[in-house]
Write a protein that holds these residues in place. Structure first.
Motif, PDB file in Angstrom:
ATOM      1  N   ARG A  74      53.588 -52.599 -41.591  1.00 47.74           N
ATOM      2  CA  ARG A  74      54.180 -53.846 -41.044  1.00 47.74           C
ATOM      3  C   ARG A  74      55.418 -53.525 -40.219  1.00 47.74           C
ATOM      4  NH1 ARG A  74      56.656 -57.634 -44.027  1.00 47.74           N
ATOM      5  NH2 ARG A  74      56.956 -56.318 -45.847  1.00 47.74           N
ATOM      6  N   TYR A  75      56.244 -52.648 -40.744  1.00 49.75           N
ATOM      7  CA  TYR A  75      57.494 -52.304 -40.077  1.00 49.75           C
ATOM      8  C   TYR A  75      57.226 -51.678 -38.706  1.00 49.75           C
ATOM      9  CZ  TYR A  75      62.277 -50.778 -39.432  1.00 49.75           C
ATOM     10  OH  TYR A  75      63.546 -50.610 -38.929  1.00 49.75           O
ATOM     11  N   TRP A  76      56.351 -50.667 -38.653  1.00 47.27           N
ATOM     12  CA  TRP A  76      56.107 -49.964 -37.380  1.00 47.27           C
ATOM     13  C   TRP A  76      55.360 -50.849 -36.392  1.00 47.27           C
ATOM     14  CZ3 TRP A  76      59.666 -46.851 -36.979  1.00 47.27           C
ATOM     15  CH2 TRP A  76      60.085 -46.038 -38.033  1.00 47.27           C
ATOM     16  N   GLU A  77      54.547 -51.775 -36.883  1.00 47.62           N
ATOM     17  CA  GLU A  77      53.883 -52.718 -35.973  1.00 47.62           C
ATOM     18  C   GLU A  77      54.933 -53.578 -35.271  1.00 47.62           C
ATOM     19  OE1 GLU A  77      50.748 -56.424 -36.168  1.00 47.62           O
ATOM     20  OE2 GLU A  77      50.563 -54.839 -37.648  1.00 47.62           O
ATOM     21  N   MET A  78      55.893 -54.057 -36.040  1.00 51.14           N
ATOM     22  CA  MET A  78      56.955 -54.871 -35.443  1.00 51.14           C
ATOM     23  C   MET A  78      57.843 -54.006 -34.536  1.00 51.14           C
ATOM     24  SD  MET A  78      59.634 -57.500 -37.159  1.00 51.14           S
ATOM     25  CE  MET A  78      58.327 -58.627 -37.579  1.00 51.14           C
ATOM     26  N   TYR A  79      58.162 -52.822 -34.988  1.00 51.76           N
ATOM     27  CA  TYR A  79      58.988 -51.892 -34.205  1.00 51.76           C
ATOM     28  C   TYR A  79      58.336 -51.620 -32.843  1.00 51.76           C
ATOM     29  CZ  TYR A  79      61.081 -47.406 -32.843  1.00 51.76           C
ATOM     30  OH  TYR A  79      61.700 -46.378 -32.150  1.00 51.76           O
ATOM     31  N   ASN A  80      57.028 -51.433 -32.828  1.00 46.59           N
ATOM     32  CA  ASN A  80      56.312 -51.137 -31.582  1.00 46.59           C
ATOM     33  C   ASN A  80      56.258 -52.322 -30.633  1.00 46.59           C
ATOM     34  OD1 ASN A  80      55.798 -48.456 -32.188  1.00 46.59           O
ATOM     35  ND2 ASN A  80      53.943 -48.954 -33.304  1.00 46.59           N
ATOM     36  N   ASP A  81      56.520 -53.533 -31.138  1.00 46.99           N
ATOM     37  CA  ASP A  81      56.534 -54.721 -30.287  1.00 46.99           C
ATOM     38  C   ASP A  81      57.925 -55.005 -29.723  1.00 46.99           C
ATOM     39  OD1 ASP A  81      53.855 -55.222 -30.493  1.00 46.99           O
ATOM     40  OD2 ASP A  81      54.042 -56.650 -32.131  1.00 46.99           O
ATOM     41  N   MET A  82      58.850 -54.088 -29.911  1.00 46.14           N
ATOM     42  CA  MET A  82      60.220 -54.276 -29.420  1.00 46.14           C
ATOM     43  C   MET A  82      60.456 -53.398 -28.198  1.00 46.14           C
ATOM     44  SD  MET A  82      62.265 -54.235 -33.038  1.00 46.14           S
ATOM     45  CE  MET A  82      63.699 -53.684 -32.196  1.00 46.14           C
ATOM     46  N   ASP A  83      61.360 -53.850 -27.359  1.00 45.03           N
ATOM     47  CA  ASP A  83      61.815 -53.033 -26.233  1.00 45.03           C
ATOM     48  C   ASP A  83      63.110 -52.356 -26.641  1.00 45.03           C
ATOM     49  OD1 ASP A  83      59.822 -53.491 -24.434  1.00 45.03           O
ATOM     50  OD2 ASP A  83      60.869 -55.071 -23.351  1.00 45.03           O
TER      51      ASP A  83
ATOM     52  N   LEU B 106      65.629 -57.400 -31.562  1.00 42.93           N
ATOM     53  CA  LEU B 106      66.041 -56.433 -32.569  1.00 42.93           C
ATOM     54  C   LEU B 106      66.221 -57.086 -33.938  1.00 42.93           C
ATOM     55  CD1 LEU B 106      67.048 -53.632 -33.383  1.00 42.93           C
ATOM     56  CD2 LEU B 106      69.295 -54.282 -32.523  1.00 42.93           C
ATOM     57  N   SER B 107      66.658 -58.314 -33.954  1.00 47.41           N
ATOM     58  CA  SER B 107      66.909 -59.014 -35.213  1.00 47.41           C
ATOM     59  C   SER B 107      65.644 -59.158 -36.068  1.00 47.41           C
ATOM     60  CB  SER B 107      67.510 -60.391 -34.946  1.00 47.41           C
ATOM     61  OG  SER B 107      66.624 -61.169 -34.181  1.00 47.41           O
ATOM     62  N   SER B 108      64.448 -59.028 -35.469  1.00 48.35           N
ATOM     63  CA  SER B 108      63.208 -59.133 -36.249  1.00 48.35           C
ATOM     64  C   SER B 108      63.147 -58.069 -37.337  1.00 48.35           C
ATOM     65  CB  SER B 108      61.958 -58.963 -35.403  1.00 48.35           C
ATOM     66  OG  SER B 108      62.143 -59.277 -34.095  1.00 48.35           O
ATOM     67  N   LEU B 109      63.665 -56.877 -37.036  1.00 46.18           N
ATOM     68  CA  LEU B 109      63.633 -55.806 -38.032  1.00 46.18           C
ATOM     69  C   LEU B 109      64.534 -56.123 -39.224  1.00 46.18           C
ATOM     70  CD1 LEU B 109      63.732 -52.537 -35.882  1.00 46.18           C
ATOM     71  CD2 LEU B 109      61.775 -53.567 -37.026  1.00 46.18           C
ATOM     72  N   LEU B 110      65.587 -56.886 -38.968  1.00 44.22           N
ATOM     73  CA  LEU B 110      66.544 -57.185 -40.035  1.00 44.22           C
ATOM     74  C   LEU B 110      65.936 -58.053 -41.130  1.00 44.22           C
ATOM     75  CD1 LEU B 110      69.654 -57.895 -37.792  1.00 44.22           C
ATOM     76  CD2 LEU B 110      69.080 -55.767 -38.956  1.00 44.22           C
ATOM     77  N   SER B 111      64.901 -58.794 -40.791  1.00 46.82           N
ATOM     78  CA  SER B 111      64.302 -59.703 -41.770  1.00 46.82           C
ATOM     79  C   SER B 111      63.176 -59.054 -42.575  1.00 46.82           C
ATOM     80  CB  SER B 111      63.768 -60.944 -41.064  1.00 46.82           C
ATOM     81  OG  SER B 111      62.730 -60.580 -40.173  1.00 46.82           O
ATOM     82  N   LEU B 112      62.841 -57.815 -42.254  1.00 40.46           N
ATOM     83  CA  LEU B 112      61.745 -57.158 -42.969  1.00 40.46           C
ATOM     84  C   LEU B 112      62.233 -56.505 -44.250  1.00 40.46           C
ATOM     85  CD1 LEU B 112      59.588 -55.362 -40.274  1.00 40.46           C
ATOM     86  CD2 LEU B 112      58.970 -57.275 -41.695  1.00 40.46           C
ATOM     87  N   PHE B 113      61.445 -56.657 -45.302  1.00 34.44           N
ATOM     88  CA  PHE B 113      61.742 -55.971 -46.546  1.00 34.44           C
ATOM     89  C   PHE B 113      60.426 -55.757 -47.288  1.00 34.44           C
ATOM     90  CE2 PHE B 113      61.955 -60.484 -47.256  1.00 34.44           C
ATOM     91  CZ  PHE B 113      61.253 -60.679 -48.434  1.00 34.44           C
TER      92      PHE B 113
END
Length: 145
Positions: A79-88, A59-66
């Motif tokens: 970029r955001y939704w690509e990372m979001y989709n790689d999370m459980d 989950l912390s990966s989303l915190l570093s996106l801006f």
């Protein structure tokens, strides 16, 4: 296929229909009679393609996106939704707040999300889409000038 999961012969016959070209080449290169069960087939597949499996992102990966300076909303949201989709997991509240906090303070969408908060990821995506259309229109107008 769940109702046929006890029929190993059927599962082995159906397995190739789920494969792409690379995995199909691997499947076709298996030696005749080298696989005795569906379990053995899935283990061989897993051993061969283990490097293609991805561990879910924390989950912390989303915190570093801006949103970067000069970046379009489309590029940032992609970029955001690509990372979001790689999370459980289901983190709707955190997803909404991290997307918003990744936007520049003066950005119109951030102001909109602050003034009229969304309560679901679906609403967030709808709001993003509206702002992306406005941004695309502005970019097209600039291109014509």
């Amino acid at each position: 296929m769940t109702i046929h999961s006890q029929n190993e012969a059927l599962m082995c016959k159906v397995f190739p229909s789920s494969l792409g070209p690379v995995t199909m080449r691997w499947f076709n290169s298996l030696e005749m009679d080298s696989i005795d069960s569906y379990k053995q087939l899935t283990q061989a597949f897993g051993s061969r393609f283990i490097t293609n499996s991805r561990a879910p992102l924390p989950l912390s990966s989303l915190l570093s996106l801006f949103m970067c300076e000069g970046e379009t909303l489309k590029a940032y949201s992609d970029r955001y939704w690509e990372m979001y989709n790689d999370m459980d997991g289901n983190y709707d509240d955190i997803t909404i707040s991290t997307f918003k906090s990744g936007l520049p303070t003066e950005y119109g969408l951030r102001k909109s999300l602050t003034g009229k908060p969304v309560i679901s990821v679906r609403q967030l995506i709808d709001r993003i889409d509206k702002y992306k259309r406005v941004e695309e229109d502005q970019l097209q107008r600039k291109g014509k000038e």
